[in-house]
Design a protein around this motif. Structure first.
Motif, PDB file in Angstrom:
ATOM      1  N   LEU A 100       0.831  -1.204   0.000  1.00 45.75           N
ATOM      2  CA  LEU A 100       0.000   0.000   0.000  1.00 45.75           C
ATOM      3  C   LEU A 100       0.869   1.258   0.000  1.00 45.75           C
ATOM      4  N   GLU A 103      -0.514   4.755  -0.243  1.00 41.48           N
ATOM      5  CA  GLU A 103      -1.309   5.247   0.880  1.00 41.48           C
ATOM      6  C   GLU A 103      -0.475   5.536   2.124  1.00 41.48           C
ATOM      7  N   LYS A 251      -4.893  -6.045  -1.762  1.00 43.52           N
ATOM      8  CA  LYS A 251      -4.839  -4.710  -1.174  1.00 43.52           C
ATOM      9  C   LYS A 251      -6.097  -4.431  -0.354  1.00 43.52           C
ATOM     10  N   ASN A 252      -7.249  -4.784  -0.902  1.00 43.20           N
ATOM     11  CA  ASN A 252      -8.508  -4.504  -0.205  1.00 43.20           C
ATOM     12  C   ASN A 252      -8.644  -5.317   1.079  1.00 43.20           C
ATOM     13  N   ARG A 255      -6.382  -3.527   3.515  1.00 41.28           N
ATOM     14  CA  ARG A 255      -7.012  -2.250   3.900  1.00 41.28           C
ATOM     15  C   ARG A 255      -8.137  -2.483   4.908  1.00 41.28           C
ATOM     16  N   ASP A 259      -8.317  -1.073   8.755  1.00 40.15           N
ATOM     17  CA  ASP A 259      -9.470  -0.293   9.200  1.00 40.15           C
ATOM     18  C   ASP A 259     -10.073  -0.877  10.473  1.00 40.15           C
ATOM     19  N   TYR A 273      -0.733  -1.473   9.942  1.00 40.08           N
ATOM     20  CA  TYR A 273      -0.135  -1.923   8.678  1.00 40.08           C
ATOM     21  C   TYR A 273       1.091  -2.795   8.961  1.00 40.08           C
TER      22      TYR A 273
END
Length: 312
Positions: A100, A103, A251-252, A255, A259, A273
């Motif tokens: 990521l 980001e 990636k999702n 993520r 979250d 992360y």
């Protein structure tokens, strides 16, 4: 037993590198392996150092070793006998690097102490000590100097967390003598190493190197022994990424986990992360029901010593 130690390091794969030693099939050597920063990161380092690490000096590897009688079409077996812990390691978010990267653009650094059983990652987060060498490779047939960062079919920076003590890695020989190098030792790592680093640490690794004549293989393969449980007997927290692209699904899924760790555990997103990188398990759960595939990301509940963290 005591075996001859290889101290020499280099910073690329190149079949023109002069070998540090010629060995025979069945020989055992001990490799004195630097951490991925080449010793530039210390216990007292701050995150800013990650912005000025010389990229051509990262991930140094020990070697190369010339294996007598090895020729293209043969296979080299590396039996991993032992890893000697160094006591501490680091995990970093390096700008421009990681799953990521777009980001997470600011440097972040975490120093972790560890012993023969546990990595003390953060407050109530303790991860099983599971050492391995992230980079084990032979010289490629293609001429010139090649970066150590990407893996290749003849090995290299594979970052396979299951190459633990007792495993046997098999690599296809592409050049005369094979030219074996080993480096990039980790105290622990999650499948995927998603932020780009594990718990990077200096360590000594001992391995027996054997030659298999004519046993051609197209890419690395390995035998993994039955190993003691990682104590992940409390279940897992699992997030998913669903869609037509596996990379975007990975990636999702990550993520999603970051979250959850932010919302439910109150973690900073950088810590979340990094935790995903050192303890998570990224898996392809489904790849047959087109047009969408499922990637799952597992975090073992056992690493959380607080009951509130287990319920995220």
């Amino acid at each position: 037993m005591h075996f001859k130690t290889i101290h020499d390091v280099h910073h690329c794969f190149d079949h023109d590198l002069k070998p540090v030693e010629i060995i025979n099939s069945g020989d055992t050597r001990r490799f004195d392996i630097l951490d991925a920063s080449g010793g530039l990161i210390t216990r007292d380092s701050k995150a800013e150092i990650l912005t000025r690490l010389p990229m051509d000096a990262l991930n140094p590897v020990c070697g190369p070793l010339f294996i007598e009688d090895a020729e293209p079409g043969d296979v080299i077996e590396i039996e991993l006998l032992d890893f000697e812990p160094g006591g501490w390691g680091w995990t970093g978010i390096i700008p421009g690097f990681g799953l990521l990267a777009e980001e997470f653009t600011k440097p972040w650094l975490k120093i972790s102490e560890y012993d023969n059983e546990s990595v003390y990652f953060y407050d109530d987060i303790v991860i099983p000590f599971r050492p391995f060498a992230g980079t084990i490779g032979l010289a490629p047939a293609e001429p010139g100097s090649h970066s150590i960062v990407p893996p290749r079919v003849c090995g290299g920076n594979l970052d396979i967390r299951d190459l633990v003590k007792g495993s046997k890695l098999y690599l296809p020989v592409q050049v005369t003598g094979a030219l074996l190098s080993i480096g990039d030792t980790h105290a622990c790592q999650g499948d995927g190493e998603v932020c780009g680093t594990a718990v990077e640490t200096r360590m000594a690794a001992t391995a027996t190197i054997s030659l298999h004549k004519g046993d051609s293989i197209p890419a690395p393969m390995f035998d993994m022994p039955a190993v003691a449980s990682d104590n992940h007997n409390e279940g897992y927290i699992v997030t998913t990424g669903v869609g037509p692209d596996l990379m975007e699904g990975a990636k999702n899924a990550v993520r999603f986990m970051i979250d959850r760790l932010k919302k439910k555990a109150g973690m900073d997103e950088e810590l979340a992360y990094a935790l995903c990188s050192v303890a998570g398990q990224l898996k392809i759960s489904e790849i047959v029901d087109q047009p969408n595939w499922v990637v799952s990301f597992y975090i073992p509940k056992s690493i959380f010593k607080s009951h509130s963290l287990k319920a995220i």
